[in-house]
Design an enzyme around this catalytic site. Structure first.
Site, PDB file in Angstrom:
ATOM      1  N   GLY A  85       0.815  -1.203   0.000  1.00 20.33           N
ATOM      2  CA  GLY A  85       0.000   0.000   0.000  1.00 20.33           C
ATOM      3  C   GLY A  85       0.854   1.261   0.000  1.00 20.33           C
ATOM      4  O   GLY A  85       2.014   1.244   0.428  1.00 20.33           O
ATOM      5  N   HIS A 281       1.511 -10.362   6.774  1.00 26.00           N
ATOM      6  CA  HIS A 281       1.536  -8.947   6.399  1.00 26.00           C
ATOM      7  C   HIS A 281       2.886  -8.307   6.706  1.00 26.00           C
ATOM      8  O   HIS A 281       2.982  -7.131   7.065  1.00 26.00           O
ATOM      9  CB  HIS A 281       0.414  -8.185   7.115  1.00 26.00           C
ATOM     10  CG  HIS A 281      -0.240  -7.138   6.258  1.00 26.00           C
ATOM     11  ND1 HIS A 281      -1.195  -7.439   5.319  1.00 26.00           N
ATOM     12  CD2 HIS A 281      -0.071  -5.795   6.194  1.00 26.00           C
ATOM     13  CE1 HIS A 281      -1.596  -6.335   4.720  1.00 26.00           C
ATOM     14  NE2 HIS A 281      -0.913  -5.319   5.221  1.00 26.00           N
ATOM     15  N   ARG A 284       3.475  -6.628  10.132  1.00 23.09           N
ATOM     16  CA  ARG A 284       2.896  -5.300  10.327  1.00 23.09           C
ATOM     17  C   ARG A 284       1.538  -5.324  11.030  1.00 23.09           C
ATOM     18  O   ARG A 284       0.931  -4.271  11.230  1.00 23.09           O
ATOM     19  CB  ARG A 284       2.745  -4.604   8.964  1.00 23.09           C
ATOM     20  CG  ARG A 284       4.078  -4.270   8.324  1.00 23.09           C
ATOM     21  CD  ARG A 284       3.919  -3.789   6.894  1.00 23.09           C
ATOM     22  NE  ARG A 284       3.159  -2.561   6.778  1.00 23.09           N
ATOM     23  CZ  ARG A 284       3.629  -1.334   7.013  1.00 23.09           C
ATOM     24  NH1 ARG A 284       4.880  -1.176   7.433  1.00 23.09           N
ATOM     25  NH2 ARG A 284       2.878  -0.262   6.848  1.00 23.09           N
TER      26      ARG A 284
END
Length: 387
Positions: A85, A281, A284
């Protein structure tokens, strides 16, 4: 350009250090950091590096080939670019840079719903060979529209994200006031002034935005309204029912990303998914969770041969790729490695990372006398009692 390799930065660690010196602190810490105390982030890589490979020096073997077939597509290497992202925050047009490098090197690039380039832009760069990671919208109409856009763009593989049921607690991001666009505190302004190359590129290319989502936003949004939009539009919590609905809607390859348990993997197989990506992830979301490789091996022991099993989180260098494949994974993905390279080298970063990782992986395979990635499990040393 395709063969670009900068001998000043022959490792991910050197690229990371260069990126750190070149980027504003808030941008670097976004891609570099994990949640809470970053224990899980470090554990991911540390546990991969507990694996050992056995070389067989008196075996006759042919030339090494990195080619790997996945979902009927033959790629030139057994690794791809993970979805990340806010990529344009790290370096302007980072998704385009990495998508072009991935396409030219014939490896998959996965675009995140919350990246800073649109589905259509990346599909044009990759001639529809991109993958798309879906943050599941609350509104079925938005989901249907995103799926329709992916189909129109030629996307064949949809990655459904499962490991973000809640917003993570990331102290560095909280302290930095991270937002899109960056919050202009006095400290952040000073960081930008001390990063002139980043500032100039951002000025030329424009501030980063969520390009795949702009059509669902009501005009220009300030940081507060953007946060409200994201919270209202996306629901990170998955259920079997939600996954089944998406399986019915999507007639291409459907992959579930973020699994860490045999139970979830078996459910994904029962629902009829084409593959899973073992992931946490990148450390994270859950600091106290297990490493990807430790749980990934459990999943492999229970589910190998029943579906395509891939992994990301913790993989950094070519030797990490080799060890992960030796554990039995069908394919690997990396996010930070590529982002460090783009942060360090800009437009050349994608090509450099691709070429460096291929060189590193090929050297390991030549050293242990292994012809192809699928044979690496034959070189795995004892793994009992490693964790």
């Amino acid at each position: 350009m395709k063969d670009y390799f900068n001998t000043a930065y022959p490792s991910i660690d050197l690229l990371r250090k260069k990126a750190k010196s070149r980027l504003p602190k808030f941008a670097f810490e976004y891609v570099d950091g994990g949640c809470n105390n970053e224990i899980g982030l470090r554990r991911n890589t540390d546990d991969i590096r507990k694996l050992e490979l056995i070389p067989y020096y008196l075996r006759d073997y042919k030339d090494v080939s990195l080619k790997t077939t996945l979902f009927g597509e033959t790629y030139d290497a057994p690794f791809g670019v993970s979805p990340v992202g806010l990529q344009g925050l790290i370096w302007p047009q980072a998704p385009e840079i990495l998508a072009k490098a991935a396409f030219d090197n014939n490896v998959p690039f996965v675009l995140s719903t919350v990246s800073t380039s649109s589905i259509e832009t990346i599909a044009e760069i990759t001639e529809g060979k991109m993958w798309f990671q879906l943050y599941h919208p609350v509104d079925d109409a938005i989901t249907d529209d995103l799926l329709a856009r992916c189909k129109a763009a030629g996307v064949k593989t949809l990655v459904l994200l499962s490991d973000v049921p809640t917003f993570a607690y990331r102290p560095k991001e909280i302290k930095n006031g991270l937002a899109m666009p960056p919050k202009m505190t006095a400290e952040n302004m000073l960081q930008i002034m001390l990063s002139p190359e980043w500032a100039l590129e951002t000025l030329i290319k424009g501030k980063p935005e969520f390009k795949s989502l702009t059509k669902y936003m009501s005009g220009s949004m300030n940081m507060h309204h953007l946060a409200l939009f994201m919270d209202k539009t996306f629901n990170g919590r998955l259920s079997e029912e939600k996954v089944r609905k998406l399986r019915d809607k999507w007639d291409g390859n459907l992959v579930l990303k973020g699994l860490s348990t045999v139970e979830d993997a078996k459910k994904a197989i029962e629902i009829g998914l084409d593959g899973i990506i073992v992931s946490n992830h990148g450390g994270r979301q859950l600091d106290a969770g297990p490493s990807t490789i430790s749980k990934g091996i459990e999943i492999l022991n229970a589910c190998k041969g029943q579906t395509t099993i891939m992994m990301d989180s913790g993989i950094r260098e070519g030797s990490d790729i080799a060890c992960t494949l030796a554990a039995g994974m069908d394919f690997t993905f990396m996010g930070r490695s590529f982002m460090y390279s783009v942060g360090a080298l800009g437009q050349n970063g994608g090509y450099h990372a691709m070429n460096m990782l291929k060189k590193q992986l090929q050297q390991v395979m030549e050293q242990v006398c292994c012809e192809k990635p699928q044979d690496l499990p034959n070189h795995l040393a004892q793994i009992k009692n490693l964790w």
